[in-house]
Enzyme design. Sequence first.
Site, short mmCIF file in Angstrom:
data_model
loop_
_atom_site.label_atom_id
_atom_site.label_comp_id
_atom_site.label_asym_id
_atom_site.label_seq_id
_atom_site.Cartn_x
_atom_site.Cartn_y
_atom_site.Cartn_z
N CYS A 2 -14.29 10.82 -4.57
CA CYS A 2 -15.49 11.37 -5.19
C CYS A 2 -15.95 10.47 -6.34
CB CYS A 2 -15.32 12.78 -5.72
SG CYS A 2 -14.78 13.94 -4.49
N ARG A 27 -16.11 5.62 -3.14
CA ARG A 27 -15.14 6.67 -3.49
C ARG A 27 -15.26 7.90 -2.60
NH1 ARG A 27 -12.75 5.85 -8.31
NH2 ARG A 27 -12.24 8.05 -8.45
N TRP A 74 -15.91 13.09 -1.36
CA TRP A 74 -14.93 12.90 -0.30
C TRP A 74 -14.29 14.28 -0.12
CZ3 TRP A 74 -9.53 13.15 0.39
CH2 TRP A 74 -9.04 12.52 1.55
N ASN A 100 -14.06 16.34 -9.46
CA ASN A 100 -13.30 15.45 -8.57
C ASN A 100 -11.84 15.82 -8.76
OD1 ASN A 100 -11.93 13.26 -7.48
ND2 ASN A 100 -12.64 11.81 -9.01
N GLY A 101 -11.14 16.15 -7.67
CA GLY A 101 -9.73 16.56 -7.78
C GLY A 101 -9.51 17.84 -6.99
N GLU A 477 -0.56 -5.36 8.08
CA GLU A 477 -1.84 -5.39 7.36
C GLU A 477 -2.99 -5.71 8.32
OE1 GLU A 477 -3.08 -4.40 4.77
OE2 GLU A 477 -4.84 -5.63 4.34
N LYS A 481 -6.12 -3.16 8.92
CA LYS A 481 -7.54 -3.55 8.75
C LYS A 481 -8.34 -3.20 10.00
CE LYS A 481 -7.76 -3.85 5.33
NZ LYS A 481 -6.76 -3.87 4.34
N GLU A 484 -8.81 0.61 10.36
CA GLU A 484 -9.66 1.21 9.34
C GLU A 484 -11.14 1.03 9.63
OE1 GLU A 484 -8.03 -0.68 5.67
OE2 GLU A 484 -8.12 1.37 4.92
N HIS A 500 12.62 -3.35 21.88
CA HIS A 500 13.31 -2.06 21.79
C HIS A 500 12.38 -0.88 22.09
CE1 HIS A 500 16.91 -3.98 20.27
NE2 HIS A 500 16.14 -4.68 19.45
N LYS A 599 -12.05 4.92 -1.08
CA LYS A 599 -11.40 3.74 -1.65
C LYS A 599 -10.20 4.11 -2.51
CE LYS A 599 -11.36 -0.66 -2.89
NZ LYS A 599 -10.69 -1.45 -1.86
O1 M6R Z 1 -5.84 1.43 -5.04
P1 M6R Z 1 -4.55 1.25 -4.26
O2 M6R Z 1 -4.19 -0.20 -4.07
O3 M6R Z 1 -3.41 2.02 -4.88
O4 M6R Z 1 -4.84 1.86 -2.85
C1 M6R Z 1 -3.82 1.99 -1.90
C2 M6R Z 1 -4.36 2.34 -0.54
O5 M6R Z 1 -5.05 3.56 -0.58
C3 M6R Z 1 -5.32 1.25 -0.02
O6 M6R Z 1 -4.68 0.01 0.05
C4 M6R Z 1 -5.84 1.62 1.38
O7 M6R Z 1 -4.81 1.61 2.32
C5 M6R Z 1 -6.98 0.69 1.77
N1 M6R Z 1 -7.99 1.43 2.44
C6 M6R Z 1 -6.54 -0.44 2.64
O8 M6R Z 1 -7.58 -1.21 3.13
#
Ligand code: M6R
Length: 604
Positions: A2, A27, A74, A100-101, A477, A481, A484, A500, A599
């Site tokens: 948010c 956010r 969000w 927010n929260g 990673e 990516k 996502e 395995h 984010k």
């Molecule tokens: O702000 P942070 O680095 O603590 O965030 C951690 C994860 O939420 C963040 O890396 C998330 O997995 C991203 N969307 C990855 O692209």
Amino acid sequence: MCGIVGYVGFREASEVILDGLKRLEYRGYDSAGIAVKVNGHLEVVKKAGKLQVLADSLKEHNLSGQFGVGHTRWATHGAPTDPNAHPHTTEKGDIVVIHNGIIENYLPLKEGLIARGHTFTSETDSEVLAHLIEEKYRGDLVEAVRLALAEAYGAYALVVAHQDHEEIVVARTVSPLVIGLGEGENFVASDVPALLPYTRRVIFLHDGDMAVVTREGVKVTDLAGNPVEREVVTVEWSLEAAEKGGHPHYMLKEIYEQPRVLENTLGGRLHEEEAGVELGLKLDPTHYDKVHIVACGTAYYAAWVGKYLLEALARVPVEIDVASEYRYRDPVVDDKTLAICISQSGETIDTLEAIREAKRKGAGTLGVINAKGSSITREVDDTLYIHAGPEIGVASTKAYIAMLAAMAMLAVWMGRARGSLDEKTAREFLGEMRKLPRLVEEALELRPQVAHIAEKYHQAQDYLFLGRHIQAPTAYEGALKLKEISYIHAEAYPAGEMKHGPIALIDERLPVVVLATQSPFYEKTVSNIQEVRARGGRVIAVATEGDTEVKKFAQDVIYVPQTHHLLAPVVSVVPLQLLAYETAVFLGRDVDQPRNLAKSVTVE
Ligand code: M6R
């Protein structure tokens, strides 16, 4: 999670708020809403969907006024609908609340409020705050907010306005809130980018702070009303750094920024002549006999790379944990444990709680963090800033590369102090690190080739990513990516683990990305490639320039520049970021705002 913007001053509030929310849309983008004081009344407009839906709808409203608040959501409690969008208000409509929260005891509060005659219009936890504040209000908004917060508990960045007071009353616990200071105007926001067009002078509120923001000034207190002194910080991020700079997406801009980011992360910190690094840390690296690293998502993969680096160069045992697991596994921690947390935002609640857990148990704590002044930086003993600049793309790219560079420096710092890394090896390693910005620049030139591969496979249902040793996290990673932003299902495995079980997935439709850069384990990875080929899998290999072996077994080979094998993740991740990006573009996905994500994850 948010985004919040509040404004009181002399400009058109709706313009400042929409502009700020646009910069905070990373956010959350499930719904958006705004309240502006027009002719003595707070007019609310809120819409499900992205901010543009709200912006379009505002064309039909006259929201001219110089005092207002806005929100981009969000969703946690309640679907993304118009009624569940913020701001929330009551039947009288004189108070608006943005939150927010999560208010954890909202259900009993709601029941009580309904029993006392309140009518709810949303399914959110946040709406209880509007009713509670209304119930407590006797002409003093600050007092009403204070009394309401004495009954509600959970996480909140709370912003409240009343039509009879030109003041924004804010409070925070857990969720971030920053106040921007202007001349004859002041601002409230969840994060600094919203403020950059107007001011760089900010106050980061701490947990348990309240503040009253008016045109003339800002008064910060604790929740009991006692005055609190908070430092005014001048932020260095430029406005340009938080904008797209001619690129179609923030993610692409941030991928291209990576050489400069590495220069910033490493800048002034590598000292080959002394065979060491200067990190300005207070912690004593010789004091600790083990390291725990906690993080989430992409930052967790940086932690994994960090484990290999620390174990190789500092010969210290390292445990890594996904932060949301760490705090519940009752980890064995003592005052000889150095607990490191890695986070771009510095606000991820799972990471914050994990590092708190380590601290409670006596560990020394170190944050590897991007966002200055963020919550984690205030709780750890020491912070190593990664200096990646503002990262807006929801899919993290430049922060990851900066985290890797920071972890490499930490490994040298610990290795030299502990005597496990000799001068000559340290100098050579630092020399290799210094080349990284140039090597990443070269890796970016792979984009046309990667775009071609992305096009070839963009209709695949699944992808498999394999990597061995320090390249296993690179595989994870790369898969993250792709998942996502393209929504293609992608799995990652350490290459040796494939036989395995996951080998059963391989057929001629499955693209398999294999990290096969030069390392002491190269031959073993080549064997894994042959195992994939023998079963008809389509291999996309990431190999080191000059390798003539891999192309015998792979349909596509992406050649990345040569570097020290412990630094290979830094250059190898670049084509994987580009693969995810180009695939998502082929599929017409919303690269910067992928579905369901936010984010900065400030709820557990
Ligand atoms: O702000 P942070 O680095 O603590 O965030 C951690 C994860 O939420 C963040 O890396 C998330 O997995 C991203 N969307 C990855 O692209």
